[in-house]
Design an enzyme around this catalytic site. Structure first.
Site, PDB file in Angstrom:
ATOM      1  N   LEU A   1      89.267  21.909  80.580  1.00  0.00           N
ATOM      2  CA  LEU A   1      87.839  21.680  80.786  1.00  0.00           C
ATOM      3  C   LEU A   1      87.276  20.657  79.816  1.00  0.00           C
ATOM      4  O   LEU A   1      86.276  20.002  80.102  1.00  0.00           O
ATOM      5  CB  LEU A   1      87.069  23.004  80.626  1.00  0.00           C
ATOM      6  CG  LEU A   1      87.379  24.101  81.649  1.00  0.00           C
ATOM      7  CD1 LEU A   1      86.625  25.376  81.283  1.00  0.00           C
ATOM      8  CD2 LEU A   1      87.021  23.654  83.040  1.00  0.00           C
ATOM      9  N   GLY A   2      87.896  20.533  78.667  1.00  0.00           N
ATOM     10  CA  GLY A   2      87.418  19.602  77.664  1.00  0.00           C
ATOM     11  C   GLY A   2      88.141  19.815  76.359  1.00  0.00           C
ATOM     12  O   GLY A   2      88.991  20.693  76.217  1.00  0.00           O
TER      13      GLY A   2
ATOM     14  N   GLY B   1      87.704  18.999  71.770  1.00  0.00           N
ATOM     15  CA  GLY B   1      86.854  18.558  70.677  1.00  0.00           C
ATOM     16  C   GLY B   1      87.554  18.776  69.357  1.00  0.00           C
ATOM     17  O   GLY B   1      88.768  19.015  69.288  1.00  0.00           O
ATOM     18  N   GLY B   2      86.780  18.716  68.272  1.00  0.00           N
ATOM     19  CA  GLY B   2      87.353  18.844  66.946  1.00  0.00           C
ATOM     20  C   GLY B   2      87.901  20.219  66.654  1.00  0.00           C
ATOM     21  O   GLY B   2      88.706  20.398  65.752  1.00  0.00           O
ATOM     22  N   PHE B   3      87.477  21.236  67.424  1.00  0.00           N
ATOM     23  CA  PHE B   3      87.938  22.602  67.173  1.00  0.00           C
ATOM     24  C   PHE B   3      89.100  22.987  68.073  1.00  0.00           C
ATOM     25  O   PHE B   3      89.674  24.053  67.922  1.00  0.00           O
ATOM     26  CB  PHE B   3      86.797  23.600  67.389  1.00  0.00           C
ATOM     27  CG  PHE B   3      85.584  23.300  66.553  1.00  0.00           C
ATOM     28  CD1 PHE B   3      85.690  23.149  65.191  1.00  0.00           C
ATOM     29  CD2 PHE B   3      84.338  23.163  67.143  1.00  0.00           C
ATOM     30  CE1 PHE B   3      84.573  22.875  64.420  1.00  0.00           C
ATOM     31  CE2 PHE B   3      83.222  22.887  66.378  1.00  0.00           C
ATOM     32  CZ  PHE B   3      83.342  22.734  65.013  1.00  0.00           C
ATOM     33  N   GLY B   4      89.423  22.151  69.056  1.00  0.00           N
ATOM     34  CA  GLY B   4      90.516  22.469  69.953  1.00  0.00           C
ATOM     35  C   GLY B   4      90.164  22.153  71.391  1.00  0.00           C
ATOM     36  O   GLY B   4      89.107  21.597  71.690  1.00  0.00           O
ATOM     37  N   SER B   5      91.061  22.534  72.286  1.00  0.00           N
ATOM     38  CA  SER B   5      90.897  22.271  73.716  1.00  0.00           C
ATOM     39  C   SER B   5      90.473  23.539  74.442  1.00  0.00           C
ATOM     40  O   SER B   5      90.778  24.652  74.007  1.00  0.00           O
ATOM     41  CB  SER B   5      92.207  21.748  74.305  1.00  0.00           C
ATOM     42  OG  SER B   5      92.592  20.540  73.671  1.00  0.00           O
TER      43      SER B   5
ATOM     44  N   LYS C   1      89.598  28.851  74.718  1.00  0.00           N
ATOM     45  CA  LYS C   1      89.617  27.791  73.701  1.00  0.00           C
ATOM     46  C   LYS C   1      90.813  28.011  72.769  1.00  0.00           C
ATOM     47  O   LYS C   1      90.954  29.078  72.157  1.00  0.00           O
ATOM     48  CB  LYS C   1      88.323  27.801  72.904  1.00  0.00           C
ATOM     49  CG  LYS C   1      88.281  26.761  71.797  1.00  0.00           C
ATOM     50  CD  LYS C   1      87.003  26.877  70.965  1.00  0.00           C
ATOM     51  CE  LYS C   1      85.813  26.342  71.697  1.00  0.00           C
ATOM     52  NZ  LYS C   1      85.838  24.870  71.816  1.00  0.00           N
TER      53      LYS C   1
ATOM     54  N   ASP D   1      76.775  22.818  64.432  1.00  0.00           N
ATOM     55  CA  ASP D   1      77.172  21.716  65.319  1.00  0.00           C
ATOM     56  C   ASP D   1      76.346  21.765  66.606  1.00  0.00           C
ATOM     57  O   ASP D   1      76.884  21.753  67.713  1.00  0.00           O
ATOM     58  CB  ASP D   1      78.669  21.809  65.629  1.00  0.00           C
ATOM     59  CG  ASP D   1      79.212  20.502  66.216  1.00  0.00           C
ATOM     60  OD1 ASP D   1      78.549  19.463  66.053  1.00  0.00           O
ATOM     61  OD2 ASP D   1      80.290  20.526  66.840  1.00  0.00           O
TER      62      ASP D   1
END
Length: 810
Positions: A502-503, A505-509, A524, A619
């Site tokens: 789905l997407g 970022g800096g914290f994971g997929s 996540k 964030d």
């Protein structure tokens, strides 16, 4: 005798109706009342005029008993809000009757025509006495002068409905309260009650067994109760406190008729306010108190231990077993635990038999109501308890404390918790770990296991199949619980081996998945975590109790080796940034944007002010705001700072685009508070107004930093020029002005000049007016090499406002 149910009927219809009713009273679907001479039995019901509520016989859960109750008519399932005969059920409804007696009371007769319940209302000799079910769910009895002589709202069971004033009748001295059901199958009064303090402070309290108070709402301030979520808002509900010569009570009313809500004290002692979500056809929690289930007094019963970090929070101490295994299987723990072996109390009548001894239990919340003694040492305390046959436990923390009755309110604490102590619980010597009896039992069991190894090997294939089947059943049951602990293999199966991304970022997929009950979830995979498993589980369980309509719900987690995964509810509407910045997305109208802004503010205010400890998001940006299919905004990725730990700032500043939302405190190295979220929220407001990223390029290729332009236009009064051109000017000018001014206040350089999120919500709800903001000095610094929009304002000093934290509203 008047038995006419519908005005305007002809005499012939009346006679036919009377004839049939004398043989068998039939249900009249449109009737909302019960008059003298009429009776309700079998599957007959009465329905409020608007069709919202229904009254009749019902059977709860798996029970075989019948009760008279009121439930929602238009909501699927049967959500009961009031029960008449909760202590005296009937077994046969065909011959049982609910009727108005000759003296004007509402009575329930069993099959033997013996009264098992009565309203005990003021006697009335009028033959026009009638019981009416109102559109509020309130059952009232009225006499011939249409005066209400009794109402169910004065006698609630476990539910407080809008319009019900719960408190003390100063004339009769009667204290109204709500009382939990015994369990989901039995509406008989349970041990937990909620009521106003009758002669103490003006606050709502929850009690166990009518005595032990385990939660307080906070004293009524004149406008709201500090600990009751939503009491500060007048958008959906209005809270009122009444204190006059007749009564002292509190109530809430609904300002939006489409908002369906109820407040319930459940069988576990938790006070929950529920609201109905029409789109998903389910009840969701608006607030829950207390936040931690172990804060409920005697949650696990006598000798039960509450452990907030376990999936089944109640367990028995060593040497004890559940008093009712059947109840414990259904997570009903009030029966508590009993000893496996009775205490000897110094009696060693059998040769070689040992007396009682003590089991050390470290880091425990000590039981309530100790007997404190003045003894010189822990050894003296132990000996005193051993010599007292009634003593069940002792502790020595500076002084001797003993407990002589049932041990209640035991809780296992952990390293991060405070207030823990060491408890020594009394056991028969044979029940202590390492006793000779225990060794004999272990040896016996070991020999039995060895003897059965061949049989186990032969059945290995069958056991593997049975294990997989039980695992699937367990997962299905766990889907409805508050937090599911998944194995890594479970999540591989749920996400089809992480195939649908789905997407990232800096914290994971993040990957899409589907649980066994077809519920869609977002999984996540966290990256960069250096926490130990124990600390990770502690933080996850802290986040799991967070439930708010504007916060994405955490459904479960996985922790295996270095793998850390979180499972959230799936938001089919996608992220806010997609709808704002993608050309192929549907344009959000201003009304929708304003509701999204208000939802985000409420979610952040809940995280900052309503959780047991303040949770700073750190964030806040459109990417971390998700929308459900009704475009209800939900804050996502909260609590990442707690999970990532000291590496959070490194992860945060490496995310593309996030730097534009960071408060100056991040750069200057000042302590981080909840005001960093306020700053990010303000930056995001500008993007919701313009429909563009804050940093954009103009047609001539020059860079424009929109917040600087917006702050200038706000001061000049040219608000509508800031609005997304795709809206074609269709917006409420008052709301746009309010949001623009609020955004400027939120991004003030000094955190002391920014409002709290609680005040932001009040401003957006129109409770407070927001004043004209000054131009934030930080905007000039950020925009000095990108835009010269501020240059013509040489007469305006671009600096922070005077140090007055309340200047932002009037």
């Amino acid at each position: 005798m008047d038995t006419e149910m519908r005005p305007g009927s002809s005499l012939s219809i009346f006679l036919l109706f009377f004839l049939f009713s004398s043989l068998n009273i039939q249900h009249c679907g449109a009737a909302d009342n019960l008059s003298l001479g009429q009776a309700l039995s079998g599957n007959q019901t009465i329905v409020s005029k608007e069709g919202n509520f229904e009254l009749g016989f019902f059977t709860p859960g798996n029970s075989r008993n019948y009760y008279i109750g009121i439930w929602y008519k238009t909501i699927p399932g049967q959500t009961v809000i009031w029960v008449a005969n909760r202590e005296t059920p009937v077994s046969n409804t065909s011959s049982a009757e609910l009727k108005i007696s000759e003296d004007g009371r509402l009575v329930l007769l069993n099959s033997s025509k013996i009264p098992v319940w009565s309203s005990n209302s003021t006697p009335s000799t009028s033959n026009s006495t009638v019981a009416v079910l109102l559109h509020t769910g309130n059952l009232v009895i009225r006499d011939g002068s249409n005066t209400t002589i009794w109402q169910s709202f004065d006698h609630p069971t476990d539910t407080v409905m809008p319009g019900c004033c719960l408190g003390l009748n100063k004339i009769t001295g009667k204290q109204q309260s709500i009382t939990s059901w015994e369990d989901s199958d039995n509406p008989a009064p349970g041990p937990f009650t909620g009521s106003m303090e009758p002669y103490g402070s003006n606050q709502f309290v929850l009690r166990w067994n009518g005595s032990e108070i385990y939660w307080r709402s906070g004293v009524w301030t004149g406008r709201y109760n500090p600990s009751i979520s939503g009491s500060k808002s007048d958008t959906l509900m209005k809270f009122t406190f009444v204190n006059n010569k007749q009564r002292k009570c509190a109530m809430y009313t609904i300002l939006d008729s489409s908002f369906i809500t109820r407040t319930v004290i459940d069988s576990s002692g938790l006070l929950r306010q529920w609201f109905w979500v029409q789109s998903t056809q389910e009840w969701q929690t608006f607030f829950i108190e207390p936040l931690y289930q172990c804060d409920v007094y005697s949650q696990c019963g006598a000798f039960g231990i509450c452990d907030q970090q376990k999936s089944n929070i109640c367990r028995c101490s060593y040497g004890f077993e559940p008093a009712s295994m059947k109840e414990w299987e259904f997570n009903v723990w009030s029966s508590g635990c009993v000893r496996k072996t009775s205490l000897r109390c110094g009696n060693k009548s059998l040769a070689g038999e040992q007396g009682d001894r003590f089991l050390e239990m470290t880091n425990m919340r000590l039981p309530a109501n100790p007997h404190n003694l003045t003894l010189g040492s822990a050894q003296d305390c132990e000996q005193f308890c051993l010599n007292n046959c009634s003593c069940n436990a002792y502790a020595y923390v500076g002084r001797c404390s003993i407990w002589t009755g049932d041990l209640r309110n035991l809780e296992q604490l952990y390293d991060a918790d405070s207030g823990g102590g060491t408890l020594y619980i009394r056991l028969a010597a044979s029940d202590l770990p390492g006793s000779s009896s225990s060794h004999k039992l272990v040896i016996s069991l070991t020999l039995s296991v060895i003897g059965g190894i061949l049989g186990i090997l032969c059945a290995l294939v069958g056991l593997i199949w049975a294990f997989q089947r039980r695992k699937r059943i367990w997962m299905a049951k766990q889907v409805e619980s508050s937090l599911i602990q998944f194995s890594y293999g479970d999540l591989q199966h749920v996400t089809k081996n992480f195939s649908e991304r789905l997407g990232s970022g800096g914290f994971g997929s993040v990957f899409k998945g589907t649980l066994i009950d077809s519920t869609e979830v977002a999984v996540k995979k966290l990256e960069g975590l250096r926490q130990g498993e124990k600390q990770f589980r502690t933080e996850v369980r802290t986040l799991a109790v967070i439930q708010h309509v504007n916060v994405v719900r955490l459904r479960g987690f996985c922790s295996k080796g270095s793998k850390r995964l979180l499972v959230y509810e799936y938001m089919s509407g996608g992220s806010l940034d997609f709808h704002l910045f993608q050309n192929n997305s549907t344009v959000l109208g201003w009304k929708m944007r304003y509701q999204i802004i208000l939802g985000i503010a409420r979610g952040l205010a809940y995280l900052h002010e309503k959780c047991r400890e303040c949770i700073i998001h750190c964030d806040v940006k459109p990417d971390n705001v998700l929308l459900d299919r009704d475009f209800c905004a939900k804050v996502a990725d909260f609590g990442m700072a707690k999970l990532i730990g000291r590496d959070f700032s490194r992860v945060l500043t490496t995310i593309r685009g996030t730097i534009g939302y960071l408060a100056p405190e991040w750069i200057s190295g000042l302590p981080i508070t909840s005001k960093v979220d306020v700053y990010s929220f303000g930056m995001m407001l500008f993007e919701l107004i313009s429909g563009k990223r804050n940093a954009t390029q103009s047609e001539d290729g020059s860079k424009i930093f929109f917040p600087c332009l917006a702050a200038t236009k706000v001061i000049e009064g040219d608000i509508f020029s800031l609005l997304d051109h795709r809206l074609n000017g269709v917006a409420d000018i008052e709301e746009v002005t309010r949001v623009c001014r609020l955004a400027c206040w939120c991004i003030q350089e000094s955190e002391g000049h920014r409002p709290t999120m609680g005040l932001v919500v009040q401003i957006l709800e129109g409770v407070l007016e927001v004043s004209m903001p000054p131009l934030p000095r930080a905007l000039q610094v950020l925009a000095q090499d990108q835009s010269q929009r501020c240059d013509h304002l040489s007469s305006i000093k671009c600096k922070d406002p005077p140090d007055q934290s309340l200047d932002f509203y009037q």
